[in-house]
Design a protein around this motif. Structure first.
Motif, PDB file in Angstrom:
ATOM      1  N   VAL A   1      -1.556   7.355   4.051  1.00  0.00           N
ATOM      2  CA  VAL A   1      -0.977   6.491   3.346  1.00  0.00           C
ATOM      3  C   VAL A   1      -0.833   6.898   2.042  1.00  0.00           C
ATOM      4  O   VAL A   1      -1.984   7.247   1.166  1.00  0.00           O
ATOM      5  CB  VAL A   1      -1.272   4.863   3.351  1.00  0.00           C
ATOM      6  N   ARG A   2       0.277   6.695   1.043  1.00  0.00           N
ATOM      7  CA  ARG A   2       0.334   6.871  -0.308  1.00  0.00           C
ATOM      8  C   ARG A   2       1.056   5.688  -0.964  1.00  0.00           C
ATOM      9  O   ARG A   2       1.941   5.251  -0.594  1.00  0.00           O
ATOM     10  CB  ARG A   2       1.355   8.285  -0.704  1.00  0.00           C
ATOM     11  N   THR A   3       0.236   5.200  -1.918  1.00  0.00           N
ATOM     12  CA  THR A   3       0.816   3.950  -2.696  1.00  0.00           C
ATOM     13  C   THR A   3       1.030   4.368  -4.100  1.00  0.00           C
ATOM     14  O   THR A   3       0.364   5.129  -4.841  1.00  0.00           O
ATOM     15  CB  THR A   3      -0.026   2.952  -2.529  1.00  0.00           C
ATOM     16  N   ALA A   4       1.934   3.652  -4.771  1.00  0.00           N
ATOM     17  CA  ALA A   4       2.180   3.660  -6.126  1.00  0.00           C
ATOM     18  C   ALA A   4       2.257   2.203  -6.693  1.00  0.00           C
ATOM     19  O   ALA A   4       3.334   1.639  -6.035  1.00  0.00           O
ATOM     20  CB  ALA A   4       3.572   4.450  -6.762  1.00  0.00           C
ATOM     21  N   GLY A   5       1.260   1.565  -7.410  1.00  0.00           N
ATOM     22  CA  GLY A   5       1.136   0.061  -7.510  1.00  0.00           C
ATOM     23  C   GLY A   5       1.094   0.006  -9.310  1.00  0.00           C
ATOM     24  O   GLY A   5       0.392   0.811  -9.864  1.00  0.00           O
ATOM     25  N   VAL A   6       2.058  -0.781  -9.544  1.00  0.00           N
ATOM     26  CA  VAL A   6       1.688  -1.297 -11.075  1.00  0.00           C
ATOM     27  C   VAL A   6       1.338  -2.904 -11.211  1.00  0.00           C
ATOM     28  O   VAL A   6       1.002  -3.618 -10.297  1.00  0.00           O
ATOM     29  CB  VAL A   6       3.333  -1.316 -11.711  1.00  0.00           C
ATOM     30  N   LEU A   7       0.714  -3.287 -12.580  1.00  0.00           N
ATOM     31  CA  LEU A   7       0.138  -4.470 -12.608  1.00  0.00           C
ATOM     32  C   LEU A   7       1.273  -5.357 -12.915  1.00  0.00           C
ATOM     33  O   LEU A   7       2.240  -5.098 -14.013  1.00  0.00           O
ATOM     34  CB  LEU A   7      -0.854  -4.321 -13.658  1.00  0.00           C
ATOM     35  N   ARG A   8       1.622  -6.371 -12.361  1.00  0.00           N
ATOM     36  CA  ARG A   8       2.414  -7.527 -12.543  1.00  0.00           C
ATOM     37  C   ARG A   8       1.906  -8.807 -12.537  1.00  0.00           C
ATOM     38  O   ARG A   8       1.629  -9.340 -11.504  1.00  0.00           O
ATOM     39  CB  ARG A   8       3.934  -7.386 -11.872  1.00  0.00           C
ATOM     40  N   GLU A   9       1.888  -9.587 -13.759  1.00  0.00           N
ATOM     41  CA  GLU A   9       1.414 -10.904 -13.801  1.00  0.00           C
ATOM     42  C   GLU A   9       0.110 -11.070 -13.082  1.00  0.00           C
ATOM     43  O   GLU A   9      -0.358 -11.768 -12.260  1.00  0.00           O
ATOM     44  CB  GLU A   9       2.388 -11.790 -13.177  1.00  0.00           C
ATOM     45  N   GLY A  10      -0.912 -10.145 -13.380  1.00  0.00           N
ATOM     46  CA  GLY A  10      -2.279 -10.142 -12.568  1.00  0.00           C
ATOM     47  C   GLY A  10      -2.249  -9.670 -11.416  1.00  0.00           C
ATOM     48  O   GLY A  10      -3.446  -9.476 -10.666  1.00  0.00           O
ATOM     49  N   ASP A  11      -1.215  -9.286 -10.589  1.00  0.00           N
ATOM     50  CA  ASP A  11      -1.084  -8.750  -9.214  1.00  0.00           C
ATOM     51  C   ASP A  11      -0.578  -7.213  -9.248  1.00  0.00           C
ATOM     52  O   ASP A  11      -0.337  -6.631 -10.292  1.00  0.00           O
ATOM     53  CB  ASP A  11      -0.083  -9.489  -8.363  1.00  0.00           C
ATOM     54  N   MET A  12      -1.152  -6.382  -8.194  1.00  0.00           N
ATOM     55  CA  MET A  12      -0.504  -5.083  -8.041  1.00  0.00           C
ATOM     56  C   MET A  12       0.452  -5.263  -7.030  1.00  0.00           C
ATOM     57  O   MET A  12       0.364  -5.742  -6.042  1.00  0.00           O
ATOM     58  CB  MET A  12      -1.645  -4.179  -7.468  1.00  0.00           C
ATOM     59  N   VAL A  13       1.686  -4.793  -7.421  1.00  0.00           N
ATOM     60  CA  VAL A  13       2.701  -4.582  -6.763  1.00  0.00           C
ATOM     61  C   VAL A  13       3.283  -3.117  -6.543  1.00  0.00           C
ATOM     62  O   VAL A  13       3.044  -2.327  -7.478  1.00  0.00           O
ATOM     63  CB  VAL A  13       4.009  -5.590  -6.921  1.00  0.00           C
ATOM     64  N   GLY A  14       3.996  -2.575  -5.345  1.00  0.00           N
ATOM     65  CA  GLY A  14       4.498  -1.070  -5.294  1.00  0.00           C
ATOM     66  C   GLY A  14       4.955  -0.982  -4.297  1.00  0.00           C
ATOM     67  O   GLY A  14       5.339  -1.542  -3.249  1.00  0.00           O
ATOM     68  N   LYS A  15       5.178   0.547  -4.096  1.00  0.00           N
ATOM     69  CA  LYS A  15       5.547   0.990  -2.873  1.00  0.00           C
ATOM     70  C   LYS A  15       4.545   1.995  -2.184  1.00  0.00           C
ATOM     71  O   LYS A  15       3.653   2.240  -2.605  1.00  0.00           O
ATOM     72  CB  LYS A  15       6.716   2.188  -3.441  1.00  0.00           C
ATOM     73  N   VAL A  16       4.980   1.939  -0.743  1.00  0.00           N
ATOM     74  CA  VAL A  16       4.009   2.510   0.343  1.00  0.00           C
ATOM     75  C   VAL A  16       4.815   3.685   0.985  1.00  0.00           C
ATOM     76  O   VAL A  16       6.037   3.572   1.110  1.00  0.00           O
ATOM     77  CB  VAL A  16       3.197   1.643   1.122  1.00  0.00           C
ATOM     78  N   LEU A  17       4.247   4.716   1.324  1.00  0.00           N
ATOM     79  CA  LEU A  17       4.831   5.817   2.153  1.00  0.00           C
ATOM     80  C   LEU A  17       3.656   6.222   3.172  1.00  0.00           C
ATOM     81  O   LEU A  17       2.613   6.557   2.618  1.00  0.00           O
ATOM     82  CB  LEU A  17       5.220   7.032   1.471  1.00  0.00           C
TER      83      LEU A  17
END
Length: 151
Positions: A112-128
């Motif tokens: 699993v590869r993830t790329a997450g950014v910080l947004r309003e205290g959460d981490m959101v992103g894409k997964v492959l």
């Protein structure tokens, strides 16, 4: 293999790029004039939910770092921790798991590869998710959202 590299590049560009992609744009919080994040900004425990395309149920997972950020693990319910390597690319924490037996597909190994950014205290992103099937490699994209949890 070339298709895998191209897809991963597109995934990372989408996670790190500036286009409006349903809440997954380049920066997490408003970072106008702010420095790009570092691994230290992501240190801690993240209670995440991963949704892969074509999968009926989200997968809960915990992404956990050592206190200094030098070691990271992916924790799935009822499983031993899975080592991950992390780096920063633009405003994203990029995490790549070691191969492990899939919880969604019996007898298949996945990375699993993830790329997450910080947004309003959460981490959101894409997964492959990259599955090693008897017919070859299969790539399944998805999304993730994480909130900081206890240590």
């Amino acid at each position: 293999m070339r298709n895998s590299a191209m897809f991963l590049s597109l995934l990372l560009l989408t996670a790190c790029g500036g286009a409006d992609d349903g809440g997954m744009a380049a920066s997490g919080d408003d970072t106008s004039g702010a420095q790009a994040p570092s691994v230290e900004d992501f240190i801690g425990t993240w209670n995440t939910t991963v949704v892969l395309e074509g999968t009926a149920n989200p997968v809960p997972a915990v992404l956990d770092s050592s206190p200094d950020g030098s070691a990271w693990t992916l924790n799935l319910q009822g499983r031993s921790p899975i080592d991950m390597t992390v780096s920063i690319s633009g405003d994203s924490l990029v995490a790549v798991s070691m191969p492990y037996p899939s919880i969604l597909r019996d007898g298949v190994t996945v990375t699993v590869r993830t790329a997450g950014v910080l947004r309003e205290g959460d981490m959101v992103g894409k997964v492959l998710a990259t599955y090693q099937t008897p017919d070859g490699e299969e790539l399944v994209p998805g999304t993730m959202r994480g909130t900081r949890g206890g240590s």
